[in-house]
Design a protein around this motif. Structure first.
Motif, PDB file in Angstrom:
ATOM      1  N   CYS B  92       0.798  -1.233   0.000  1.00  0.00           N
ATOM      2  CA  CYS B  92       0.000   0.000   0.000  1.00  0.00           C
ATOM      3  C   CYS B  92       0.836   1.292   0.000  1.00  0.00           C
ATOM      4  O   CYS B  92       1.574   1.566   0.955  1.00  0.00           O
ATOM      5  N   TYR B  94      -0.306   4.201   0.331  1.00  0.00           N
ATOM      6  CA  TYR B  94      -0.782   5.114   1.384  1.00  0.00           C
ATOM      7  C   TYR B  94       0.108   4.909   2.606  1.00  0.00           C
ATOM      8  O   TYR B  94       0.605   5.845   3.213  1.00  0.00           O
ATOM      9  N   GLN B 131     -11.058  -3.424   4.743  1.00  0.00           N
ATOM     10  CA  GLN B 131     -10.553  -3.025   3.433  1.00  0.00           C
ATOM     11  C   GLN B 131      -9.301  -3.806   3.025  1.00  0.00           C
ATOM     12  O   GLN B 131      -9.158  -4.176   1.877  1.00  0.00           O
ATOM     13  N   CYS B 132      -8.407  -4.049   3.976  1.00  0.00           N
ATOM     14  CA  CYS B 132      -7.156  -4.749   3.646  1.00  0.00           C
ATOM     15  C   CYS B 132      -6.387  -5.009   4.930  1.00  0.00           C
ATOM     16  O   CYS B 132      -6.697  -4.447   5.971  1.00  0.00           O
ATOM     17  N   ASP B 134      -3.264  -4.159   5.175  1.00  0.00           N
ATOM     18  CA  ASP B 134      -2.228  -3.120   5.281  1.00  0.00           C
ATOM     19  C   ASP B 134      -2.525  -2.108   6.383  1.00  0.00           C
ATOM     20  O   ASP B 134      -1.606  -1.591   7.019  1.00  0.00           O
ATOM     21  N   VAL B 135      -3.805  -1.825   6.599  1.00  0.00           N
ATOM     22  CA  VAL B 135      -4.129  -0.821   7.617  1.00  0.00           C
ATOM     23  C   VAL B 135      -3.664  -1.266   9.006  1.00  0.00           C
ATOM     24  O   VAL B 135      -3.217  -0.450   9.814  1.00  0.00           O
ATOM     25  N   TRP B 138       0.067  -0.802   9.131  1.00  0.00           N
ATOM     26  CA  TRP B 138       0.311   0.651   9.134  1.00  0.00           C
ATOM     27  C   TRP B 138       0.126   1.214  10.553  1.00  0.00           C
ATOM     28  O   TRP B 138       1.005   1.862  11.113  1.00  0.00           O
ATOM     29  N   MET B 277      -9.331   2.954  -7.480  1.00  0.00           N
ATOM     30  CA  MET B 277      -8.977   4.208  -6.819  1.00  0.00           C
ATOM     31  C   MET B 277      -8.606   5.285  -7.831  1.00  0.00           C
ATOM     32  O   MET B 277      -8.227   4.968  -8.956  1.00  0.00           O
ATOM     33  N   ILE B 329     -15.651  -3.312  -0.872  1.00  0.00           N
ATOM     34  CA  ILE B 329     -14.305  -3.899  -0.958  1.00  0.00           C
ATOM     35  C   ILE B 329     -14.183  -5.235  -0.219  1.00  0.00           C
ATOM     36  O   ILE B 329     -13.378  -6.081  -0.577  1.00  0.00           O
ATOM     37  N   CYS B 360      -2.384  -1.529  -4.512  1.00  0.00           N
ATOM     38  CA  CYS B 360      -3.616  -1.797  -3.770  1.00  0.00           C
ATOM     39  C   CYS B 360      -4.434  -2.886  -4.451  1.00  0.00           C
ATOM     40  O   CYS B 360      -5.376  -2.604  -5.185  1.00  0.00           O
ATOM     41  N   ASN B 363      -8.375  -2.883  -4.058  1.00  0.00           N
ATOM     42  CA  ASN B 363      -9.191  -1.964  -4.850  1.00  0.00           C
ATOM     43  C   ASN B 363      -8.968  -2.142  -6.346  1.00  0.00           C
ATOM     44  O   ASN B 363      -9.395  -1.304  -7.133  1.00  0.00           O
ATOM     45  N   LEU B 389      -2.389   4.593  -6.833  1.00  0.00           N
ATOM     46  CA  LEU B 389      -3.045   5.682  -6.130  1.00  0.00           C
ATOM     47  C   LEU B 389      -2.048   6.786  -5.785  1.00  0.00           C
ATOM     48  O   LEU B 389      -2.341   7.963  -5.955  1.00  0.00           O
TER      49      LEU B 389
HETATM   50  S1  SF4 Z   1      -7.414  -0.423   0.685  1.00  0.00           S
HETATM   51 FE1  SF4 Z   1      -5.600  -0.166  -0.571  1.00  0.00          FE
HETATM   52  S2  SF4 Z   1      -5.108   2.000  -0.450  1.00  0.00           S
HETATM   53 FE2  SF4 Z   1      -6.544   1.559   1.191  1.00  0.00          FE
HETATM   54  S3  SF4 Z   1      -5.225   1.170   2.926  1.00  0.00           S
HETATM   55 FE3  SF4 Z   1      -5.657  -0.791   1.983  1.00  0.00          FE
HETATM   56  S4  SF4 Z   1      -3.992  -1.185   0.542  1.00  0.00           S
HETATM   57 FE4  SF4 Z   1      -3.947   0.966   1.134  1.00  0.00          FE
END
Ligand code: SF4
Lengths: 262, 418
Positions: B92, B94, B131-132, B134-135, B138, B277, B329, B360, B363, B389
């Motif tokens: 990601c 982001y 959503q994923c 990765d959050v 993160w 995205m 998603i 991503c 998405n 993105l």
């Molecule tokens: S959905 Fe995609 S852009 Fe959003 S936080 Fe997750 S990986 Fe990153």
């Protein structure tokens, strides 16, 4: 004034192609040059060469259209430009008016374009931002092998075996090639493997329909690619008379059609 | 040279008001971080923001900050900072841009809002993996960085129907967050306030739906690119009165445009659905590219993802669970395809563009055969463009322009033959 000519100009990232056709769609003259860095100047030189070949002058131009990477850098066009996707499709359908899958292998990108029996586009794919399967890949390999680009085709044809390349990546592929040289493998076999990898990268972009056309500069200069493709897909491939000019011819045909509407 | 037409995009008058409420929001966040009496929570975009707001937290959304890094084109320079500490350029962007910005001590907030230097320091981080994954990674990084708790919801995924079993699961996970949040905030959860917040969230997203649905009109009064800007309040101020008031105003303006027959793009010829995205660093270029071609990219899964019809103040926690599970998603391709199909019909769509965003996968819905299936079933042509993105190293402008122009030429051919 002699007779009206219609100009198509395909300004590729690597080569500029210009054709002049008459109102019947017959090719009268053409020119191909390295695009270089001054696109406008190259376009003008090619235009004059193509016109000279057609026995015509600038005043004979009834309509002109540009396509390709540098399509907006050209001064003498009369119609709004179209993408090379539409123009290759139009040019190939002119030679082979039937349902087609067109494979264009260019200097910087590849395209697969599908047309139905009426020439209507069903869809298209361009390679992603990567040199795999393009002319740029071949150029890089020729530099690594220190073999002129023009000799690659004949060498590949002489291969007795084929040394396959495993990687997508141009740089990693070059490493594999160097590895093969180090192991004393015959250069011809290595080049055949390079050709194979190019075609493979293109074929994996999309499915193919029954009739397949190959076009683009890389194919024009390396006819062995056509034979290899036929072997790989297990059926004959259609080849236009001037595989490198299909985009320019398509543009000229569009210019002619638009002039007819005016 | 054949004269290229200049792009015509119409400015939305309410933008000024939106900038104002966004600015107030950021200053308030900053004030909360500086005040000993207030607490700051970081939350994922479809995380339990309602709960956090009801418990008095000032809520920061790192995804919003990361999108700002993208839109200001700061991201591409910052991503490598995170790469060097072990966060791959393939994950990601982001996450990598935001962590990179933190490592470099840089923020677009500092440029836009004098007096603010950085995002507010968190007291707690709360994610939802709907959503994923990765959050979670993160937020966990920041939890270690700031030495604060990181809690969240581990969401079920890839289901077609939102069953009661799933709602039970997520409701329980939401409830399990409460003790930690009470401890950090120093106050117990007030159910009446939660109901109120959920009601406001519902109202906000209902208005946002109406805003987006104005694009059903021909010509469409707003584009996807407008939507990505104007969804700001729906993302960061969901559950507040300001967001509700703002969308009332925006809706009225768009309804007036419809009454005047005024489209966002001049002489709209084709109507496009955007799946995936935005390329944040190319919003303007993309918007101008389509406007020049008289093409309206008018509806997207992305902007529509902030519509939550399930919020219900009578049943706040269960309805939050339902809303977070209802998100596009997190659903199966079967659901996604049904959803897109009804959108194509509702918005009179001529073509779909899928943005395959390198970093991503969640998405990027073009990777498991969806474009081919939908095209077969609906006959509506599609195009996949490669990009990202935030990481502009993955974007090829020339390829994008050629692909888009060639796609529009394909639509033209269809129309000519029809
Ligand atoms: S959905 Fe995609 S852009 Fe959003 S936080 Fe997750 S990986 Fe990153």
């Amino acid at each position: 004034m002699t007779r009206p000519v219609f100009i198509g100009l395909d300004m590729g990232a690597s080569r500029t192609k210009v054709v002049a056709i008459d109102d019947q769609g017959t090719l009268l003259g053409h020119a191909v040059k390295k695009s270089g860095i001054d696109f406008a100047a190259t376009a003008a030189i090619c235009l004059d060469d193509a016109l000279a070949g057609a026995g015509a002058g600038r005043s004979d131009i009834a309509a002109a259209m540009a396509t390709g990477y540098g399509r907006s850098n050209v001064a003498f066009v009369t119609s709004r430009s179209k993408t090379e996707i539409s123009c290759h499709a139009r040019g190939c359908f002119h030679s082979f008016p039937e349902a087609l899958t067109i494979i264009d292998i260019g200097g910087q990108d590849n395209k697969i374009i599908k047309l139905d029996a009426a020439g209507r586009r069903q869809g298209f794919k361009m390679n992603r931002k990567c040199a795999a399967g393009t002319g740029a890949f071949l150029e890089e390999m020729s530099a690594r092998l220190d073999i002129p680009l023009e000799e690659m085709n004949n060498l590949a044809r002489r291969a007795t075996e084929m040394i396959k390349i495993g990687s997508y990546c141009t740089v990693f592929s070059a490493t594999e090639v160097l590895e093969s040289i180090r192991h004393g493998k015959p250069v011809a076999d290595i080049i055949k493997g390079i050709f194979y990898s190019m075609i493979q990268r293109v074929l994996e972009m999309d499915s193919l329909t029954e009739k397949v056309v190959l076009c683009g500069g890389v194919v024009a200069h390396n006819p062995y690619l056509v034979e290899m493709t036929e072997e790989m897909i297990g059926r004959p491939v259609l080849l236009p008379e001037y595989p490198q000019l299909t985009g320019a011819i398509g543009a000229a045909l569009f210019a002619r059609e638009e002039a007819g509407k005016r | 040279m054949a004269q290229e037409k200049q792009p015509q995009r119409k400015k939305i008058e309410s933008t000024g008001r939106m900038m104002k409420i966004m600015s107030e929001y950021f200053y308030d966040l900053n004030a909360a971080a500086e005040s000993p009496d207030r607490k700051v929570a970081w939350c994922t975009s479809v995380g339990p923001a309602e709960l956090l707001r009801a418990m008095g937290f000032a809520v920061h959304f790192p995804e919003n900050h990361a999108a700002m890094l993208g839109a200001t084109r700061m991201a591409t320079e910052l991503i490598p900072e995170a790469n060097t500490i072990g966060y791959s350029p393939d994950i990601c962007s982001y996450l990598t841009a935001d962590i990179g910005a933190h490592l470099k001590g840089i923020s677009p907030l500092a440029r836009a809002y004098p007096g603010i230097e950085a995002p507010p320091r968190p007291d707690v981080l709360v994610y939802n993996t709907n959503q994923c994954r990765d959050v979670q990674d993160w937020f966990s990084w920041y939890a270690r960085e700031f030495n604060v708790p990181c809690i969240g919801i581990t969401s079920p995924k890839n289901f077609t129907d939102v069953s009661e079993i799933l709602v039970d699961d997520v409701s329980r996970q939401i409830e399990a967050l409460i003790p930690t949040l009470e401890e950090v905030s120093g106050q117990p959860l007030d159910m009446a306030r939660l109901r109120e917040t959920v009601a406001l969230s519902r109202e906000c997203t209902e208005l946002w739906r109406q805003v987006l649905e104005t694009a059903m009109a021909v010509p469409a009064p707003l584009t996807f690119f407008d939507g990505t800007i104007h969804m700001g309040p729906a993302v960061v101020l969901r559950g507040t009165r300001q967001a509700v008031d703002y969308y009332r105003q925006l809706l009225a303006e768009l309804q007036q445009r419809i009454a005047d027959g005024s489209g966002a793009v001049d002489d709209e010829l084709y109507r496009i659905y955007w799946e995936g995205m935005p390329v944040w660093g190319r919003l303007r270029q993309h918007s101008e590219l389509f406007a020049r071609l008289n093409v309206s990219v008018l509806v997207s899964t992305y902007c529509s993802s902030w519509i939550f019809p399930d919020f219900d103040p009578e049943e706040p926690i269960r309805s939050m669970a339902r809303a977070y599970l209802g998100l596009f998603i997190v659903r199966s391709d079967t659901y996604k395809e049904q959803y897109i199909k009804q959108m194509l019909e509702k918005f009179h769509i001529d073509g779909i563009i899928y943005h395959d965003a390198k970093t991503c996968p969640c998405n990027s819905n073009s990777r498991y055969g969806m474009p081919q299936r939908l095209e077969r079933e609906t006959g509506i042509p599609s195009l996949v463009i490669s990009g990202d993105l935030n990481d502009l190293r993955c974007v090829s402008d020339e390829q994008t322009v050629t692909n888009v122009e060639a796609f529009i030429e394909q639509l033209e051919e269809r129309k000519d033959h029809a």
